[in-house]
Enzyme design. Sequence first.
Site, PDB file in Angstrom:
ATOM      1  N   ASP A   1       0.819  -1.142   0.090  1.00 13.77           N
ATOM      2  CA  ASP A   1       0.078   0.005   0.062  1.00 13.77           C
ATOM      3  C   ASP A   1       0.841   1.421  -0.069  1.00 13.77           C
ATOM      4  O   ASP A   1       2.014   1.016   0.358  1.00 13.77           O
ATOM      5  CB  ASP A   1      -0.912   0.007   0.908  1.00 13.77           C
ATOM      6  CG  ASP A   1      -1.657   1.202   1.607  1.00 13.77           C
ATOM      7  OD1 ASP A   1      -2.497   1.693   0.503  1.00 13.77           O
ATOM      8  OD2 ASP A   1      -1.511   1.818   2.670  1.00 13.77           O
ATOM      9  N   ILE A   2       0.408   2.460  -0.156  1.00 10.49           N
ATOM     10  CA  ILE A   2       1.131   3.493  -0.314  1.00 10.49           C
ATOM     11  C   ILE A   2       0.992   4.386   0.803  1.00 10.49           C
ATOM     12  O   ILE A   2       1.701   4.457   1.708  1.00 10.49           O
ATOM     13  CB  ILE A   2       0.595   4.339  -1.555  1.00 10.49           C
ATOM     14  CG1 ILE A   2       1.349   3.891  -2.741  1.00 10.49           C
ATOM     15  CG2 ILE A   2       1.519   5.819  -1.481  1.00 10.49           C
ATOM     16  CD1 ILE A   2       1.083   4.470  -4.009  1.00 10.49           C
ATOM     17  N   ASP A   3      -0.200   5.154   1.012  1.00 11.13           N
ATOM     18  CA  ASP A   3      -0.464   6.127   2.095  1.00 11.13           C
ATOM     19  C   ASP A   3      -0.525   5.389   3.453  1.00 11.13           C
ATOM     20  O   ASP A   3      -1.403   4.354   3.896  1.00 11.13           O
ATOM     21  CB  ASP A   3      -1.736   6.828   1.735  1.00 11.13           C
ATOM     22  CG  ASP A   3      -1.857   7.690   0.549  1.00 11.13           C
ATOM     23  OD1 ASP A   3      -1.109   8.664   0.688  1.00 11.13           O
ATOM     24  OD2 ASP A   3      -2.522   7.199  -0.458  1.00 11.13           O
TER      25      ASP A   3
ATOM     26  N   GLY B   1      -5.362   2.481  -3.332  1.00 14.70           N
ATOM     27  CA  GLY B   1      -6.396   3.006  -3.703  1.00 14.70           C
ATOM     28  C   GLY B   1      -6.320   4.256  -4.603  1.00 14.70           C
ATOM     29  O   GLY B   1      -7.371   4.576  -5.296  1.00 14.70           O
TER      30      GLY B   1
ATOM     31  N   LYS C   1      -8.749  -4.553  -3.186  1.00 14.52           N
ATOM     32  CA  LYS C   1      -7.371  -4.829  -3.695  1.00 14.52           C
ATOM     33  C   LYS C   1      -7.262  -6.273  -4.103  1.00 14.52           C
ATOM     34  O   LYS C   1      -6.275  -6.651  -4.958  1.00 14.52           O
ATOM     35  CB  LYS C   1      -6.296  -4.452  -2.734  1.00 14.52           C
ATOM     36  CG  LYS C   1      -6.260  -2.837  -2.610  1.00 14.52           C
ATOM     37  CD  LYS C   1      -5.155  -2.475  -1.550  1.00 14.52           C
ATOM     38  CE  LYS C   1      -5.218  -0.788  -1.490  1.00 14.52           C
ATOM     39  NZ  LYS C   1      -4.211  -0.462  -0.481  1.00 14.52           N
TER      40      LYS C   1
ATOM     41  N   ASP D   1      -2.042  -0.487   5.972  1.00 15.59           N
ATOM     42  CA  ASP D   1      -2.708   0.303   7.129  1.00 15.59           C
ATOM     43  C   ASP D   1      -4.034   0.592   7.280  1.00 15.59           C
ATOM     44  O   ASP D   1      -4.451   1.077   8.298  1.00 15.59           O
ATOM     45  CB  ASP D   1      -1.706   1.376   7.353  1.00 15.59           C
ATOM     46  CG  ASP D   1      -2.129   2.707   6.269  1.00 15.59           C
ATOM     47  OD1 ASP D   1      -2.373   3.592   6.934  1.00 15.59           O
ATOM     48  OD2 ASP D   1      -2.169   2.408   5.095  1.00 15.59           O
TER      49      ASP D   1
ATOM     50  N   ASN E   1      -9.233  -0.232   3.436  1.00 19.77           N
ATOM     51  CA  ASN E   1      -9.340  -0.965   2.093  1.00 19.77           C
ATOM     52  C   ASN E   1      -8.245  -1.975   2.047  1.00 19.77           C
ATOM     53  O   ASN E   1      -7.984  -2.646   0.914  1.00 19.77           O
ATOM     54  CB  ASN E   1      -9.087   0.143   0.958  1.00 19.77           C
ATOM     55  CG  ASN E   1      -7.680   0.835   1.216  1.00 19.77           C
ATOM     56  OD1 ASN E   1      -7.051   0.991   2.202  1.00 19.77           O
ATOM     57  ND2 ASN E   1      -7.359   1.654   0.091  1.00 19.77           N
TER      58      ASN E   1
END
Length: 267
Positions: free
Chosen positions: A9-11, A44, A184, A207, A210
């Site tokens: 994931d990114i954020d 996302g 995802k 984290d 989603n």
Amino acid sequence: MSYKIVFFDIDGTLVNEQKEIPEDTVLAIRELKEQGVEPVIATGRAPYFIKPLAEKLGIESFVTLNGGYVVYKGQSLYRREIGKRELGRLVELAAAHDHGLVFEGETAFCSDRENHPFIEEAVLSLKVDLPSFNPAFWQTDDIFQVFLHCESHEEHLYEALKDDFTLIRWHRAAMDVLPAGGSKAQGVAALLEKLGLTAADAVAFGDGLNDKEMLEYVGFGVAMGNSHPELLPYANFVTSHVDDRGIRNGLIEAGLLHSEGVAVPIK
């Protein structure tokens, strides 16, 4: 188990609250690649939001738009659009409550409201430009995800759409709107099939809400130390905070990097 691929994931996972990549994360991804394990972004966010980050990390493959659009080394391999009929129902209901929408397509994103305070607050929190204003965008382009801008106490207004959509809150003033059952995990599964791999071959880090399905789906799911509390039961392991060697410690626990880590097992 020798894992072959890792989804990030990114954020809150690859980047911190300031949307910066911790330097140790950059080094950990580099070391992972040196071990012959492929890193993949699973976010996302839309593909046009992640290019600088992907280039800095040397990542070439992406599961974007919460599984709705998947690219492997420059080639699109999976698309999950939202139907026009379903979008029309969402547009009508959101307009009745003056809730702004942002439609996310393959190469652009557009809003149906100008100067809407919730749109500005939520989108700018991602450190990206605001969407263009084009209320008809959803009618002319393929839409993979929508931001619905409302507060949590207003979510009940969309109960009538629960058979058409999956709604996931990511900001106090915004939710992701996906096709019913979208996640995802669907995009991850499509990429694994392309590569001839199984879920047991994969690790995933996340984290947020989603990330539930993705962490539960793969062979080893890692929740960041700064995760939403509701995510933790879906993970095999809780690593440290994104700013405290979280990625490195999770990769160590998965047996993909070799050093002493600091993390807490939960199941």
